[in-house]
Design a protein around this motif. Sequence first.
Motif, PDB file in Angstrom:
ATOM      1  N   HIS A  90      42.918  35.597  95.046  1.00  0.00           N
ATOM      2  CA  HIS A  90      44.106  36.033  94.763  1.00  0.00           C
ATOM      3  C   HIS A  90      43.993  36.713  93.434  1.00  0.00           C
ATOM      4  O   HIS A  90      44.522  38.130  93.303  1.00  0.00           O
ATOM      5  N   GLU A  91      43.881  36.019  92.482  1.00  0.00           N
ATOM      6  CA  GLU A  91      44.031  36.741  91.040  1.00  0.00           C
ATOM      7  C   GLU A  91      43.051  37.767  90.914  1.00  0.00           C
ATOM      8  O   GLU A  91      43.248  38.546  90.270  1.00  0.00           O
ATOM      9  N   HIS A  94      43.754  41.318  91.909  1.00  0.00           N
ATOM     10  CA  HIS A  94      44.716  42.226  91.212  1.00  0.00           C
ATOM     11  C   HIS A  94      43.809  43.152  90.365  1.00  0.00           C
ATOM     12  O   HIS A  94      43.947  44.576  90.586  1.00  0.00           O
ATOM     13  N   ASN A 117      54.350  43.468  90.610  1.00  0.00           N
ATOM     14  CA  ASN A 117      53.597  42.273  90.773  1.00  0.00           C
ATOM     15  C   ASN A 117      53.509  41.610  92.143  1.00  0.00           C
ATOM     16  O   ASN A 117      52.564  41.424  92.855  1.00  0.00           O
ATOM     17  N   ASP A 121      51.267  41.340  95.198  1.00  0.00           N
ATOM     18  CA  ASP A 121      50.938  39.963  95.845  1.00  0.00           C
ATOM     19  C   ASP A 121      50.828  40.068  97.178  1.00  0.00           C
ATOM     20  O   ASP A 121      50.126  39.291  98.094  1.00  0.00           O
ATOM     21  N   CYS A 189      51.731  37.134  87.513  1.00  0.00           N
ATOM     22  CA  CYS A 189      50.179  37.175  87.766  1.00  0.00           C
ATOM     23  C   CYS A 189      49.742  37.814  86.389  1.00  0.00           C
ATOM     24  O   CYS A 189      48.364  37.901  86.303  1.00  0.00           O
TER      25      CYS A 189
END
Length: 443
Positions: A90-91, A94, A117, A121, A189
């Motif tokens: 996930h991170e 970005h 954000n 996501d 995030c």
Amino acid sequence: MNPRSPRNPQNPHIRGEGGTVEERAALRLAAGRARAGELMPYLGDALYAVKAVPTSAIPAAGIDTRWRMYYNPAFVLGLDVAEVVGVWLHEVGHPLRSHHERFTALAEPRERLPLFNRAGDCTINEDLRAAGIRLPPAKAWYPEKVPGAAAGMTAEQIYRLLAAGPTAAGPRRSPAVFAAEFTSVLDDCGSGAGGGRRPWEADDSGRDAAGEDDGSVDAGRAELIRQRTAREVLEHARTRGSVPAGWRRWAERTLTPVVDWRRELLSVTRRVSARVAGVRDYTYARPSRRAAAAPGVVLPAMRQPRPPRVAVVVDTSASVSADMLARVQAETEAVVRRCRGSGVQVIACDAAAGRAQRVRRVQDVELTGGGGTDVRVGIAAAAALRPAVDLVITATDGDTPWPDVPPRENPGAVHVVLLLDGEREGVPAWMRTLVVEREEPLR
Ligand SMILES: [Zn+2]
């Protein structure tokens, strides 16, 4: 903040089973990264470019614009390895998807950052879910949680839906209040998800407290990682076929050279105009029998080259969205303007081409169809038009069979293909391909 001297409220110096809280969290994080790299090997380079930084300043995890992933060791220890895999994938999504640059490009008020954000996501998680990746509840945002959002939407599209809120029932609130209510620190995030350096993030210098290179990623290296990752994604999709659709779209976008397709289309239209004019000038520059018979007589109408005759073949099959058609209409209008007076003939084309519609205003375009696609039928119909057209513009998403050779009925026409949904293979070399860039970055 010096990442080498993290503070942790859980008292990391208390040794438990298998080491301190910090040591155990670091181990679980390492296990999660290794597993993430096995599950999505095409993201391996990106995953290992991330520098992991333990901190007690945030409750969960976030990533900054230099690809430093901050995590609370206690948060990580509260997850099983499968969820830690989800946090990694996930991170890193970005910065790979350039969320920081994209929110900056929108030039929206900073207090709406939490909304962007969350929109980012949703798009990341949609792909992770498709790959069977589990996420901790703090990060588990999906398009269906945003009213009006649908699978396949971009972060910008979902952001607009959120920013047009409030989405919850109740009195209308200002965007700032809405943003504040809507976000909790748990799902922040970090600046990698939209910019705005957080107090808990290290500065942008890329240097640690001792002035040494901290191993974080600058903008140039980030772009290299994106390019390499995009090639890996497509290679994986080609050889093994198991890549979530969103990652595949992202990779195609990332590797598509950015050309100003409007300028290109204008340039092609101009070249065709010049050719049409040139043919006329050449024809009338030679002394004709009439000119010889009546020296000095100039026929004024002959000085004026006719505007080019243009046909637009529009794919109206079900795979073409209303949004794509709107863009075709806008461009048809522009072409009509450029070819003053000649009119443009539009052929709406699905499995069987409809009749050729001649229009002077784009509002007159009637789009029919909705079934499968075979643009060969439309291109053949354009070639059969009389008088013969000079330029044929075929607008399609590209999911269609193509004619192998130029149509025999009108071999001299210039053919341009407007690909409305990104790069596609299979367009024959005798057609000029322009990939229509959308108004918003989609990668
Ligand atoms: Zn996120």
